[in-house]
Design an enzyme around this catalytic site. Structure first.
Site, PDB file in Angstrom:
ATOM      1  N   SER A 214       0.819  -1.206   0.000  1.00 22.18           N
ATOM      2  CA  SER A 214       0.000   0.000   0.000  1.00 22.18           C
ATOM      3  C   SER A 214       0.860   1.267   0.000  1.00 22.18           C
ATOM      4  O   SER A 214       1.612   1.507  -0.933  1.00 22.18           O
ATOM      5  CB  SER A 214      -0.952  -0.054   1.213  1.00 22.18           C
ATOM      6  OG  SER A 214      -1.947   0.921   1.138  1.00 22.18           O
ATOM      7  N   LYS A 239      -0.730  -4.005  -3.433  1.00 17.52           N
ATOM      8  CA  LYS A 239      -2.024  -3.410  -3.055  1.00 17.52           C
ATOM      9  C   LYS A 239      -2.151  -2.083  -3.801  1.00 17.52           C
ATOM     10  O   LYS A 239      -1.565  -1.083  -3.412  1.00 17.52           O
ATOM     11  CB  LYS A 239      -2.117  -3.190  -1.553  1.00 17.52           C
ATOM     12  CG  LYS A 239      -3.491  -2.699  -1.105  1.00 17.52           C
ATOM     13  CD  LYS A 239      -3.578  -2.648   0.413  1.00 17.52           C
ATOM     14  CE  LYS A 239      -4.986  -2.268   0.863  1.00 17.52           C
ATOM     15  NZ  LYS A 239      -5.296  -0.856   0.619  1.00 17.52           N
ATOM     16  N   GLN A 243      -8.178   3.790  -0.210  1.00 17.61           N
ATOM     17  CA  GLN A 243      -9.402   3.927   0.583  1.00 17.61           C
ATOM     18  C   GLN A 243      -9.468   5.312   1.223  1.00 17.61           C
ATOM     19  O   GLN A 243      -8.431   5.912   1.507  1.00 17.61           O
ATOM     20  CB  GLN A 243      -9.461   2.879   1.697  1.00 17.61           C
ATOM     21  CG  GLN A 243      -9.792   1.476   1.250  1.00 17.61           C
ATOM     22  CD  GLN A 243      -8.566   0.718   0.805  1.00 17.61           C
ATOM     23  OE1 GLN A 243      -7.494   0.859   1.387  1.00 17.61           O
ATOM     24  NE2 GLN A 243      -8.704  -0.079  -0.239  1.00 17.61           N
TER      25      GLN A 243
END
Length: 393
Positions: A214, A239, A243
């Site tokens: 991420s 990833k 979000q």
């Protein structure tokens, strides 16, 4: 997330929580490890990226929401979390016993050697990380920093904006850090604001592995493609989505965490489920992947299976290698255990009981896993930095 779940999530991004120290996700109804946080109980127990958590203290985690699973796994400091884990490539589930602890609030740790090669380890990205990074980097520069290694191995990510602020310390103003790609195909660049003094001209290397995920991948990708950094280690997690959290809008303490876009590397590549490949591929010795030894039964001569294979890797890691690593407890494996027991003043039985298991794990962690000389990825980055500076290894 309910109000209680949202409170725990907020604690995490602020960098303060008590638990096992692992970033988790839900994949097809299963709780999957993205990455253990360096130095945490999960890291010490040998929990690995992509491990599937089946149960905690006998309670099944299947079919739970992420918030429900986290609530089950977390608990007061000092309490035990007994996990049953399914690991890719291993037939039988692994049982691990972890002791919950307060996870380190300090997300950045710095050091520098006599050659001026500095190392900044970032174990996760919280709102405080950019300030901590700035402070640690300034301290290294004041000590004569000539080359910098940024270590984001087993960094599960966290606050995206924190990673972007760290990245723009080194990426020239106006160059892309990443792109957002929305559901309609529209792409929006995130451009660097640059650093204030423009003097970050020293060579940069980034340590990555399969637990770098991420926001850690955002940082690694930005530094590689927009700042000329060299990536060392293993292919990252992959990833590639972003979000955003909405809590104030709901007004009742609950929270909605919504996937709003993909994110792309500065060259437009999407790394979802693929990860970022290193420029210098380096794998760690197998004993870096070792897990906890059993406590409820002994390991002894003529035993077989994954537990013995794990034991043999640990013996190798602590300097007492056996004649084989295939999961058969041979006579030579027994001799290796006896030699270890003799050195550490344990009962010389050749049987791995609870006391021997505890001492093997502690020795592996303290003398090997925490030893920079045994860290092949760090040593590779160090060699590359010295080559760049023209320093003989």
């Amino acid at each position: 997330m309910t109000e209680e779940e949202a409170s725990k999530f907020t604690d995490t991004v602020q960098g303060a929580f008590t638990g096992i120290g692992a970033d988790l996700k839900i994949d097809n109804g299963s709780v999957v490890v993205v990455s253990p946080i360096k130095g945490s109980p999960a890291d010490r127990a040998g929990l690995q990226p992509r491990d599937v958590l089946l149960t905690v203290n006998g309670d099944s985690l299947q079919g739970m929401t992420l918030g429900e699973a986290v609530a089950k796994i977390r608990g007061p400091k000092g309490t035990k979390a007994k996990l049953k884990v399914l690991r890719p490539g291993v037939n039988a589930p692994i049982e691990l016993e972890l002791v919950r602890d307060r996870i380190d609030l300090e997300t950045v740790h710095g050091q520098i050697d006599k050659d001026g090669i500095g190392r900044l380890s970032i174990n996760q990205f919280t709102f405080d990380t950019p300030k901590q990074f700035e402070t640690e980097l300034k301290a290294l520069e004041e000590q004569g920093l000539k080359s910098l290694v940024i270590d984001v191995r087993n960094n599960p990510g966290g606050v995206l904006q924190a990673a972007l602020l760290v990245a723009q310390t080194f990426v020239p103003e106006g160059k892309p850090l990443m792109y957002y790609e929305y559901r309609d195909g529209q792409k929006k660049p995130e451009l660097s604001g640059g650093n204030e003094d423009g003097s970050k001209a020293y060579p940069i290397f980034v340590l990555v592995n399969k637990g770098s995920a991420s926001a850690a991948e955002v940082l690694a990708g930005a530094l590689k493609q927009s700042a000329g950094a060299v990536l060392v280690g293993e292919t990252t997690y992959g990833k590639g989505v972003v979000q955003s959290s909405y809590d104030e809008e709901l007004g009742d303490g609950s929270l909605v965490k919504l996937t709003i876009s993909k994110w792309l590397l500065p060259d437009g590549t999407w790394i979802g489920k693929k990860g970022i490949e290193p420029d210098v591929p380096v794998t760690q010795p197998a004993y870096f992947l070792a897990t906890k030894l059993p406590r409820d039964h002994e390991l002894k001569l003529d035993s077989t299976g994954g537990e013995i294979e794990n034991l043999q890797q640990i013996l190798k890691g602590v300097g007492f290698p056996a004649d084989r690593e295939d999961g058969y407890f041979s006579k030579d494996t027994e001799t290796a255990v006896k030699s270890f027991q003799r050195q550490h003043e344990l009962g010389i039985t050749g049987i791995v009981d609870e006391k021997t298991a505890e001492k093997l794990e502690a020795t592996l962690y303290e003398q090997t896993l925490q030893n920079p000389d045994a860290d092949t990825q760090w040593q590779a980055a160090l060699r590359k930095a010295r080559e760049k500076l023209g320093i003989a290894s």
